[in-house]
Design an enzyme around this catalytic site. Structure first.
Site, PDB file in Angstrom:
ATOM      1  N   ARG A  74       0.814  -1.231   0.000  1.00 39.70           N
ATOM      2  CA  ARG A  74       0.000   0.000   0.000  1.00 39.70           C
ATOM      3  C   ARG A  74       0.843   1.275   0.000  1.00 39.70           C
ATOM      4  O   ARG A  74       0.350   2.356   0.338  1.00 39.70           O
ATOM      5  CB  ARG A  74      -0.990   0.027   1.163  1.00 39.70           C
ATOM      6  N   LYS A 108       4.241  11.839 -10.605  1.00 39.89           N
ATOM      7  CA  LYS A 108       3.411  11.053 -11.525  1.00 39.89           C
ATOM      8  C   LYS A 108       4.127   9.746 -11.806  1.00 39.89           C
ATOM      9  O   LYS A 108       5.297   9.752 -12.205  1.00 39.89           O
ATOM     10  CB  LYS A 108       3.194  11.800 -12.848  1.00 39.89           C
ATOM     11  N   GLU A 153      12.053  19.027 -23.335  1.00 37.59           N
ATOM     12  CA  GLU A 153      11.284  19.318 -22.112  1.00 37.59           C
ATOM     13  C   GLU A 153      11.846  20.570 -21.430  1.00 37.59           C
ATOM     14  O   GLU A 153      11.109  21.323 -20.792  1.00 37.59           O
ATOM     15  CB  GLU A 153      11.310  18.120 -21.150  1.00 37.59           C
ATOM     16  N   LYS A 210       9.177  23.406 -12.636  1.00 32.18           N
ATOM     17  CA  LYS A 210       8.255  22.278 -12.454  1.00 32.18           C
ATOM     18  C   LYS A 210       7.822  22.162 -10.997  1.00 32.18           C
ATOM     19  O   LYS A 210       6.639  21.927 -10.721  1.00 32.18           O
ATOM     20  CB  LYS A 210       8.890  20.971 -12.940  1.00 32.18           C
ATOM     21  N   GLU A 248      -3.085  18.014 -10.755  1.00 30.83           N
ATOM     22  CA  GLU A 248      -3.444  18.528 -12.075  1.00 30.83           C
ATOM     23  C   GLU A 248      -4.920  18.929 -12.182  1.00 30.83           C
ATOM     24  O   GLU A 248      -5.630  18.551 -13.124  1.00 30.83           O
ATOM     25  CB  GLU A 248      -3.073  17.504 -13.161  1.00 30.83           C
ATOM     26  N   ARG A 289      -1.124  22.623 -13.426  1.00 27.79           N
ATOM     27  CA  ARG A 289      -0.162  21.579 -13.790  1.00 27.79           C
ATOM     28  C   ARG A 289      -0.339  21.114 -15.231  1.00 27.79           C
ATOM     29  O   ARG A 289       0.613  20.641 -15.861  1.00 27.79           O
ATOM     30  CB  ARG A 289      -0.259  20.383 -12.822  1.00 27.79           C
ATOM     31  N   ASN A 321       1.862  19.978 -19.921  1.00 28.84           N
ATOM     32  CA  ASN A 321       1.576  19.105 -21.061  1.00 28.84           C
ATOM     33  C   ASN A 321       1.675  19.846 -22.395  1.00 28.84           C
ATOM     34  O   ASN A 321       1.250  19.317 -23.424  1.00 28.84           O
ATOM     35  CB  ASN A 321       0.182  18.484 -20.911  1.00 28.84           C
ATOM     36  N   HIS A 348       2.252  17.959 -25.552  1.00 24.42           N
ATOM     37  CA  HIS A 348       2.064  16.528 -25.291  1.00 24.42           C
ATOM     38  C   HIS A 348       0.820  15.936 -25.953  1.00 24.42           C
ATOM     39  O   HIS A 348       0.811  14.759 -26.273  1.00 24.42           O
ATOM     40  CB  HIS A 348       2.008  16.267 -23.784  1.00 24.42           C
ATOM     41  N   HIS A 389       1.688  12.953 -28.024  1.00 23.46           N
ATOM     42  CA  HIS A 389       1.226  11.607 -27.661  1.00 23.46           C
ATOM     43  C   HIS A 389       0.465  10.962 -28.807  1.00 23.46           C
ATOM     44  O   HIS A 389       0.600   9.760 -29.054  1.00 23.46           O
ATOM     45  CB  HIS A 389       0.323  11.663 -26.425  1.00 23.46           C
ATOM     46  N   HIS A 414      10.378  10.192 -27.129  1.00 27.25           N
ATOM     47  CA  HIS A 414       9.273  10.939 -26.490  1.00 27.25           C
ATOM     48  C   HIS A 414       9.492  12.461 -26.600  1.00 27.25           C
ATOM     49  O   HIS A 414       8.599  13.199 -27.011  1.00 27.25           O
ATOM     50  CB  HIS A 414       9.161  10.504 -25.025  1.00 27.25           C
TER      51      HIS A 414
HETATM   52  P1  NAD Z   1      14.064   5.946 -20.958  1.00 27.77           P
HETATM   53  O1  NAD Z   1      13.882   5.815 -19.518  1.00 27.77           O
HETATM   54  O2  NAD Z   1      13.563   4.855 -21.846  1.00 27.77           O
HETATM   55  O3  NAD Z   1      15.617   6.160 -21.264  1.00 27.77           O
HETATM   56  C1  NAD Z   1      16.008   6.300 -22.611  1.00 27.77           C
HETATM   57  C2  NAD Z   1      17.153   5.365 -22.953  1.00 27.77           C
HETATM   58  O4  NAD Z   1      18.351   5.890 -22.408  1.00 27.77           O
HETATM   59  C3  NAD Z   1      17.008   3.950 -22.421  1.00 27.77           C
HETATM   60  O5  NAD Z   1      17.434   3.061 -23.427  1.00 27.77           O
HETATM   61  C4  NAD Z   1      17.977   3.920 -21.244  1.00 27.77           C
HETATM   62  O6  NAD Z   1      18.504   2.646 -21.028  1.00 27.77           O
HETATM   63  C5  NAD Z   1      19.039   4.891 -21.688  1.00 27.77           C
HETATM   64  N1  NAD Z   1      19.745   5.583 -20.615  1.00 27.77           N
HETATM   65  C6  NAD Z   1      19.190   6.178 -19.534  1.00 27.77           C
HETATM   66  N2  NAD Z   1      20.126   6.840 -18.843  1.00 27.77           N
HETATM   67  C7  NAD Z   1      21.301   6.628 -19.468  1.00 27.77           C
HETATM   68  C8  NAD Z   1      22.618   7.078 -19.249  1.00 27.77           C
HETATM   69  N3  NAD Z   1      22.913   7.923 -18.267  1.00 27.77           N
HETATM   70  N4  NAD Z   1      23.577   6.650 -20.085  1.00 27.77           N
HETATM   71  C9  NAD Z   1      23.276   5.826 -21.138  1.00 27.77           C
HETATM   72  N5  NAD Z   1      22.053   5.413 -21.423  1.00 27.77           N
HETATM   73  C10 NAD Z   1      21.063   5.814 -20.602  1.00 27.77           C
HETATM   74  O7  NAD Z   1      13.400   7.289 -21.525  1.00 27.77           O
HETATM   75  P2  NAD Z   1      13.199   8.756 -20.923  1.00 27.77           P
HETATM   76  O8  NAD Z   1      13.171   9.626 -22.109  1.00 27.77           O
HETATM   77  O9  NAD Z   1      14.099   9.062 -19.812  1.00 27.77           O
HETATM   78  O10 NAD Z   1      11.728   8.675 -20.301  1.00 27.77           O
HETATM   79  C11 NAD Z   1      10.600   8.535 -21.117  1.00 27.77           C
HETATM   80  C12 NAD Z   1       9.455   8.107 -20.250  1.00 27.77           C
HETATM   81  O11 NAD Z   1       9.225   9.088 -19.253  1.00 27.77           O
HETATM   82  C13 NAD Z   1       8.146   7.917 -20.985  1.00 27.77           C
HETATM   83  O12 NAD Z   1       7.589   6.695 -20.610  1.00 27.77           O
HETATM   84  C14 NAD Z   1       7.286   9.057 -20.501  1.00 27.77           C
HETATM   85  O13 NAD Z   1       5.914   8.733 -20.478  1.00 27.77           O
HETATM   86  C15 NAD Z   1       7.822   9.272 -19.113  1.00 27.77           C
HETATM   87  N6  NAD Z   1       7.594  10.609 -18.562  1.00 27.77           N
HETATM   88  C16 NAD Z   1       7.051  10.690 -17.325  1.00 27.77           C
HETATM   89  C17 NAD Z   1       6.849  11.923 -16.743  1.00 27.77           C
HETATM   90  C18 NAD Z   1       6.318  12.028 -15.355  1.00 27.77           C
HETATM   91  O14 NAD Z   1       5.994  13.132 -14.903  1.00 27.77           O
HETATM   92  N7  NAD Z   1       6.249  10.932 -14.625  1.00 27.77           N
HETATM   93  C19 NAD Z   1       7.200  13.089 -17.444  1.00 27.77           C
HETATM   94  C20 NAD Z   1       7.756  12.957 -18.701  1.00 27.77           C
HETATM   95  C21 NAD Z   1       7.952  11.710 -19.258  1.00 27.77           C
HETATM   96  N1  GLY Z   2       5.124  15.849 -17.261  1.00 28.04           N
HETATM   97  C1  GLY Z   2       3.887  16.433 -16.902  1.00 28.04           C
HETATM   98  C2  GLY Z   2       3.646  16.469 -15.417  1.00 28.04           C
HETATM   99  O1  GLY Z   2       4.453  16.027 -14.642  1.00 28.04           O
HETATM  100  O2  GLY Z   2       2.621  16.927 -15.020  1.00 28.04           O
END
Ligand code: NAD
Ligand code: GLY
Length: 367
Positions: A121, A143, A185, A227, A237, A241, A245, A248, A252, A267
């Site tokens: 939980r 998130k 971003e 942020k 949100e 917040r 987006n 996005h 998306h 992304h």
């Molecule tokens: P990711 O986590 O897939 O990382 C991208 C690639 O880089 C992967 O292959 C990883 O293995 C590699 N990598 C990571 N760090 C590395 C490093 N230091 N050196 C070498 N390789 C490295 O992608 P991302 O772009 O970090 O994240 C995308 C995700 O984040 C999506 O799923 C998106 O929906 C999510 N997201 C979430 C929020 C939120 O608020 N929670 C906000 C924006 C995006």
């Molecule tokens: N990346 C959008 C949010 O965190 O709200």
């Protein structure tokens, strides 16, 4: 080293520490929370490159750790991977007072954060973001989510981390495309509410996208400040917040059409293109000066990011609209977009006219 405190809403305040060489000292920062043991959730790539440094640092601070590594890539944000991860956490014997450490990009942070939200939980977790995107965006704000075949991030929870350690030096091993993706971003934050920051990113700070650590550090700090202020005001949100987006809803829809796992578009690349489209649509609606949209497009293109729809592929307007109407921000089937009055002044527009949007998408090159 800069510490930004995230506070507000119903959550306990936490620090986001941004600086160079933080991984080596991470153990000392995590030890007071970890009670002598932790599980590090990572992906196979990051675990190999940066896992040993984190484990060494934890061990030096008296914290035993094991690493659970999921396959790298968006496909790991799935029910199947979440189930495997929960099972590994249970097998490790973590109890409700233990913590999980997420070492990786947004995929690892979102998955490990959701696992922490659900485990017994809810247990605490620490984010050690290793992509630029994760440092400036996904590790801050709580998130967490996985994807389903019906869309990205549709199953998740708000679960704030206890601590975020953003080490600029880990970005040195990041593939260029990922650095550019995170830069989108960063630019987004300037576009939403900080025109002078956008000016700096377009000029003196532009070296950040080429990996300059000093520029990256300043870009990460300012992004986290922006942020965290927004999250502090509107954790769940309900209003402001949603500005985060920007780009996005278009992005998306484009990602969903291409398939989330398509190497064709990262992304952040989809977000960059989406920001350009949001500004161009704002111009078309008479809300924003054309010069601003042209500048946004020029700065995004100069960063090596896509700015025109045809750079991403061929699209059908109606399919994109159907996807945009299914977005989490859509209300009662109406489409909500983040639009802009000018650079640094974004706002949420509800009930966007689908006919006008279809005409716009066709002008953009969709059929
Ligand atoms: P990711 O986590 O897939 O990382 C991208 C690639 O880089 C992967 O292959 C990883 O293995 C590699 N990598 C990571 N760090 C590395 C490093 N230091 N050196 C070498 N390789 C490295 O992608 P991302 O772009 O970090 O994240 C995308 C995700 O984040 C999506 O799923 C998106 O929906 C999510 N997201 C979430 C929020 C939120 O608020 N929670 C906000 C924006 C995006
Ligand atoms: N990346 C959008 C949010 O965190 O709200």
């Amino acid at each position: 080293m800069t510490t930004v405190s995230v506070s507000g809403g119903s959550f306990a305040a936490y620090d986001v520490v941004v600086g160079r060489g933080l991984l080596a000292g991470a153990g000392a920062q995590i030890a007071p929370i970890a009670r002598g043991r932790t599980v590090i959730v990572s992906d196979e790539t990051v675990a190999m490159i940066h896992g040993p440094a984190l484990q060494t640092s934890l061990a030096a601070a008296g914290v035993r750790s094991e690493i659970v590594a999921v396959p790298a890539g968006e496909a790991s944000k799935s029910f199947a991977e979440l189930e495997r991860l929960m099972d590994r956490l249970l097998a490790s014997g973590l109890d409700r007072k233990d913590v999980v450490v997420a070492l990786g990009g947004g995929v690892v942070g979102d998955l490990a954060g959701l696992a922490a939200a659900l485990y017994m939980r809810g247990i605490d977790f620490v984010q050690v973001p290793t992509t630029l995107l994760a440092q400036v965006d996904s590790s801050v704000g709580g998130k967490t989510a996985i994807d389903t075949p019906r869309g990205k991030n549709l199953v998740g929870a708000f679960h704030q981390p206890r601590l975020v350690l953003a080490d600029i030096d880990v970005l040195a091993t990041l593939p260029e495309v990922q650095l550019r993706s995170g830069w989108a971003e960063v630019l987004k934050h300037g576009l939403i509410c900080d025109a002078p920051f956008f000016d700096w990113l377009a000029g003196e700070g532009a070296d950040g996208v080429r990996g300059d650590p000093a520029a990256l550090e300043r870009a990460v700090v300012r992004s986290v400040e922006i942020k965290s202020a927004i999250v502090g005001e509107d954790e769940k949100e309900a209003g402001r917040r949603a500005l985060l987006n920007l780009g996005h809803t278009f992005g998306h829809a484009i990602e969903a059409e291409l398939g989330f796992e398509a190497a064709a578009l990262a992304h952040g690349e989809a977000v960059a293109l989406g920001c350009c489209m949001a500004f161009r649509f704002s111009v078309r609606q008479g809300l924003c000066a054309a010069a601003d949209a042209e500048r946004v497009e020029a700065v995004i293109a100069a960063a090596g990011l896509p700015s025109r729809l045809d750079q991403a592929g061929s699209f059908e307007a109606e399919r994109l609209i159907a996807l945009m109407a299914g977005d989490k921000k859509a209300e009662a089937g109406g489409i909500t977009l983040v639009l802009a009055r000018r650079i640094g002044d974004a706002f949420v527009q509800k009930s966007v006219d689908a006919g006008e949007l279809a005409a716009f998408l066709r002008d953009e090159g969709a059929v």
